[in-house]
Structures are given as structure tokens and as C-alpha cells.
Design an enzyme around this catalytic site. Structure first.
Site, short mmCIF file in Angstrom:
data_model
loop_
_atom_site.label_atom_id
_atom_site.label_comp_id
_atom_site.label_asym_id
_atom_site.label_seq_id
_atom_site.Cartn_x
_atom_site.Cartn_y
_atom_site.Cartn_z
N ASP A 118 0.76 -1.06 -0.24
CA ASP A 118 -0.44 0.44 0.01
C ASP A 118 0.81 1.13 0.08
O ASP A 118 1.73 1.10 1.41
CB ASP A 118 -0.39 0.00 0.83
CG ASP A 118 -1.60 1.14 1.31
OD1 ASP A 118 -2.18 2.01 0.11
OD2 ASP A 118 -2.06 1.23 2.55
N ASP B 141 -2.15 6.33 -5.50
CA ASP B 141 -2.29 5.20 -4.44
C ASP B 141 -2.25 4.52 -5.53
O ASP B 141 -3.28 4.28 -6.20
CB ASP B 141 -3.51 6.05 -3.81
CG ASP B 141 -4.01 5.44 -3.04
OD1 ASP B 141 -2.94 4.27 -2.14
OD2 ASP B 141 -5.39 5.22 -2.17
#
Ligand SMILES: *[C@@H]1O[C@H](CO)[C@@H](O)[C@H](O)[C@H]1NC(C)=O
Length: 483
Positions: free
Chosen positions: A158, A361
Site C-alpha cells: 500500500d 495511490d
């Protein structure tokens, strides 16, 4: 080439089509014509290429590289995870994606720098109940080794968070079900607790948004991080040997040994935080990898990509600068100068993106645009798709088509022009979200307000090599990183 084919796999199957179009356009020419502007602005592809197959294809030679791990989608034939108990629908994935975006917006607008409540013991009741980033289901994971002797763990990676953690025995309060054997620190000779008086313990505040706690008995540092109304991990902040690849071993890696864990982590053992904060994997491994990593997210859940640490043997890349005006300590920020659809630049005021800022992201599925930009993009896209019958909306996706009557489709190309300028043409798989051939949707959504941060999400990054040269302050994009 008159047709820029999205992936070399498609090449052979598209050749007959190529000649068909060419002969239509210029029926007297014996050679295919080299430039038809319309066709240059379309992706022509077989519908099949958008659908995952039932078996896994390892797509990259790159995964054999040093410091390189194979990337697998959480739900798909390449994953070892047991899917039966975690049946997740496309609307589930997209609804979770809304929660992640809500969390990102709240973190960026409030710029949480800790100062939250502190984690007292291993009790979730001590975590403030605020919305968190559900580690959405559209996520990707890699396998790394932890401890001595090493245990293999599947961890979600992540770029939008910093703390690396895994569930740990004895699961003092709670562990959710995971595929791998749960890590047991008492069976590792390289594990150590961090004291709550240590300066690294203090860094948790800005990394997690929660002040660390201190165990009353051993004075061990306690972290707490929440990712949504029901997802969190709480446990001991520790040091351990991390084995990235057979030759890449990192000693004294800071990670969270979770004793109370709950949530939608899809059977993975935890998470690798690749954000910008000092405790992220990227910053902790500076001396080994020089603050550079890259990944390629596969086009469907039936192929694999890679996550590589350290300088990549780069193919042709275009670079854009990481913005220096940091709105938050975790996210990677860049600029968008323009968006083109079918070769035509959307007419948008240049400041539209800079007002709220832009982040890239790996954990947000669908790119979120300022409503003004989304409206322009959607209208241009719909124009190019007008011949296809519409299909119902799917969660946050409002532009869908029923393509069940087609074998080959043409869709308008979409390019993002990042600051620099760095023009990145999205692959077809980066434009469409395919729930089924009866519901193929434009994979973009609007933010609530033009001033919200724009998020360049993971569907749009599919098949691109994305290089985070954090030390060099830039992000590179290359076409055809994986399939
Ligand atoms: C780490 O701290 C926990 C909590 O106090 C304790 O139970 C455990 O034995 C400690 N482990 C080591 C290796 O010191």
C-alpha cells in the site's frame, strides 16, 4: 504501425482487423495506410482480453530480477487465498473503495499528524472511532519472509500508508482468518520488542494518526492503526529480520506485531506500508534500495505483475516530479496538466487539479477526478462509445455498456498529461472496469467537490511500469510493464 496495439498479446489476433480497416479506408491501396487519425485515437481490442481467464498466467520476466517480488491480485486464480469464504462482488469492491477515498480525503484535509488518542493496551475500544481506509478488496499482495527461521507471509502492499504489520501469536485479543500460518515471535531468534521510551515509538503518532501506548508490564511500545469502521490492527511495535528475496535480507526492520486484528484484509497476513513517512518500508530500506521501488499491476486477476525494490532496469519511462507542497506525510503527490480523450484535450482550467492536489495511490481502485473534469471526460468518452448499448450503473460507476453482442470493440484512448509534461497513455484495461461483458464501465468517478484531492487509482495503473524514485523526487511511467 497504424494501430497502436495495447498489448503484444493482442497483436496477432488484431492483424486481420488491421487489414480490414485499412482496406476500408483506402480500397485501392495494396499497402496498409500508415496514418488514420481516427484509428490512432482508439483502442481496438478483443473483448476476451478484458476478462480474466480461469487459470493464472505468470506474465513477467521482471519478477526474476533481484529485489523483485511477484504481485498477485487478491481475488483471482493467481492467488492462493481461499475464495469461498470471502466471496466479494464488484459492488462490494467499489463500495469499499468509497470508504478508502473518504479516509484519504479526511487525512489530507485535516493533515492528521498524530495527536489522536493513545493506544492504551491491546484493546480496540481505545482507538478513536473515526473512518479509516478500508484496505479495499481491489488490492494486490506480495510474499515476503519474516523472522529467523523465516516464515513466508502474504502482505498487501500500500503506497497510501506507512506501517508494515502482520498478525502475531498468541493473538492476545483477536486474529482474523489468514491463509499463511500466523507469525509467532517466540519462535524467531531475531525478534525484539521496542521500548515505549524509544524515539522510534514516538514516530508512530504521525505514521498512524494514533499516539503509541505502553504496556504496563514490559514497557513495550504499542501501535494502533485503523483502516475503517471495522478494520484495525493493534499490537507491539517490534524489530525483526525481513527477507525480501533470497539475497536481500533486512535486519532490525520495524514492524507491527498485531495482537488484535480485525477487518477485510482478504486472508492476507497484513500489510507493507510503502508511503513517504520515515517508518515506511521505503525509508527504512534506504541504504539497501536507495528509496526507489517500482511495480506493475496486472491487467486482470488471472495474470501477475511485480513489485521491485531498488533501481529498475528501466524501459522507456516518462518522469513527472513529486510535488514538494506536502499535504500529508504519507501520500505521493504529483500534478496533472491535462487529460485527453480520443486525442482531444479536455477543456479545463489549468488550476483545476492544483487546487485540491493530486496523489497516486496503489490502494484506491477507481481514479477520482474533480467533478468538473469528470463531467468533461465522461461526455467525451460517451461520444466515442455512442454505438454501444448502455447498461445499468455499478456503484460509483455511472457510464456502463452492454458489450455482450460484440467480439471486438473500439474505445476512445485516454491519456493523462502529468506535470513535466509527462504524457501517459492508459491501456484499455486502465479505462474500463469489467463487471461482466454485460456491464463494462468507464473506470473513473467524480469527487464530491472540485477542491477534494484527485486520486490516480490502481485500475488506471494496470500494465504500466510505475517507478517511485522517492530520492530523486520523481515518478516514472512506462508502457507495457506487464500483462
Ligand atoms: C514483548 O512484549 C510483550 C508484551 O509485554 C511480551 O509478552 C513479550 O514476551 C515480549 N517479547 C520479547 C522477546 O521481549
Amino acid at each position: 504501425m497504424a494501430i497502436q496495439i495495447s498489448s503484444s498479446l493482442l497483436f496477432s489476433s488484431l492483424l486481420p482487423l488491421f487489414f480490414f480497416f485499412s482496406s476500408l479506408e483506402n480500397s485501392h491501396a495494396s499497402q496498409p495506410t500508415r496514418k488514420d487519425p481516427e484509428i490512432n485515437h482508439l483502442h481496438l481490442l478483443h473483448l476476451n482480453s478484458l476478462l480474466p481467464s480461469s487459470s493464472c498466467t505468470s506474465s513477467t520476466q521482471d519478477s526474476k530480477r533481484k529485489g523483485s517480488l511477484e504481485v498477485v491480485h487478491k481475488y483471482g486464480p493467481c492467488s492462493q487465498q481461499n475464495h469461498d469464504e470471502t466471496k466479494v462482488t464488484h459492488s462490494d469492491i467499489l463500495n469499499l473503495d468509497k470508504e478508502r477515498v473518504k479516509y484519504i480525503h479526511s487525512r489530507i484535509s485535516k493533515n492528521l499528524g498524530g495527536g489522536g488518542e493513545s493506544v492504551k493496551e491491546l484493546d480496540s475500544a481505545t482507538l478513536p472511532a473515526k473512518s479509516g481506509s478500508l484496505i479495499g478488496s481491489g488490492n494486490y499482495f506480495v510474499v515476503v519472509g519474516l523472522g529467523t527461521p523465516k516464515r513466508d507471509l502474504s502482505l498487501i502492499f500500500d503506497t497510501g500508508s506507512d506501517l508494515t504489520w502482520t498478525q502475531c501469536q498468541p493473538c492476545a485479543r483477536s486474529c482474523y482468518k489468514q491463509q499463511d500460518v500466523i507469525f509467532d515471535p517466540s519462535k524467531s531468534s531475531s525478534y525484539s520488542n521496542i521500548s515505549c521510551t524509544s524515539p522510534v515509538c514516538t514516530q508512530l503518532s504521525s505514521a498512524t494518526g494514533n499516539d503509541p501506548g505502553c504496556s504496563s508490564s514490559t514497557k513495550a511500545c504499542i501501535y494502533g492503526i485503523q483502516y475503517g469502521d471495522q478494520s484495525f490492527s493493534i499490537g507491539y511495535f517490534s524489530r525483526e529480520r525481513l527477507t525480501v528475496t533470497a539475497t536481500d535480507v533486512i535486519d532490525n526492520f520495524l514492524f507491527g506485531c498485531g495482537q488484535n486484528n480485525q477487518g477485510l484484509f482478504g486472508g492476507s497476513a497484513g500489510l507493507i506500508g510503502l508511503g513517504r513517512h520515515p517508518i515506511s518500508f521505503v525509508q527504512q530500506t534506504t541504504s539497501k534500495y536507495g528509496k526507489i521501488f517500482s511495480y506493475c499491476l496486472p491487467s486482470t486477476s488471472s495474470s501477475t505483475g511485480y513489485l521491485t525494490f531498488g533501481a529498475a532496469n528501466s524501459r522507456r519511462l516518462v518522469y513527472t516530479s513529486l510535488s514538494s507542497t506536502s499535504r500529508s506525510s504519507s501520500f505521493y503527490e504529483l500534478d496533472i496538466a491535462a487529460i485527453t480523450v480520443a486525442g482531444v484535450k479536455l477543456s479545463l482550467t489549468p488550476s483545476l487539479f492544483s487546487t485540491g492536489g493530486v496523489i497516486i495511490d496503489s490502494g484506491t481502485v477507481i481514479t477520482r477526478l474533480p467533478p468538473t473534469a469528470y463531467a468533461a471526460l465522461r461526455s467525451a468518452f460517451r461520444q466515442g462509445m455512442s454505438k454501444y448499448p448502455p447498461a445499468p450503473e455499478l456503484s460509483l460507476l455511472d457510464t456502463c455498456y452492454d458489450l455482450s453482442e460484440y467480439k471486438v470493440i473500439s474505445i476512445p484512448k485516454i491519456s493523462f498529461v502529468f506535470g513535466g509534461p509527462a504524457t501517459v497513455e492508459l491501456q484499455a484495461q486502465g479505462i474500463l472496469y469489467v463487471a461482466s461483458i454485460k456491464q463494462v464501465c468507464l473506470a473513473f468517478a467524480p469527487n464530491g467537490d472540485d477542491s477534494d484531492v484527485t486520486i490516480f487509482g490502481n485500475v488506471q495503473q494496470r500494465t504500466l511500469e510505475v517507478v517511485y524514485d522517492v530520492g530523486g523526487g520523481r515518478i516514472g511511467f512506462g508502457a507495457g510493464g506487464c500483462k
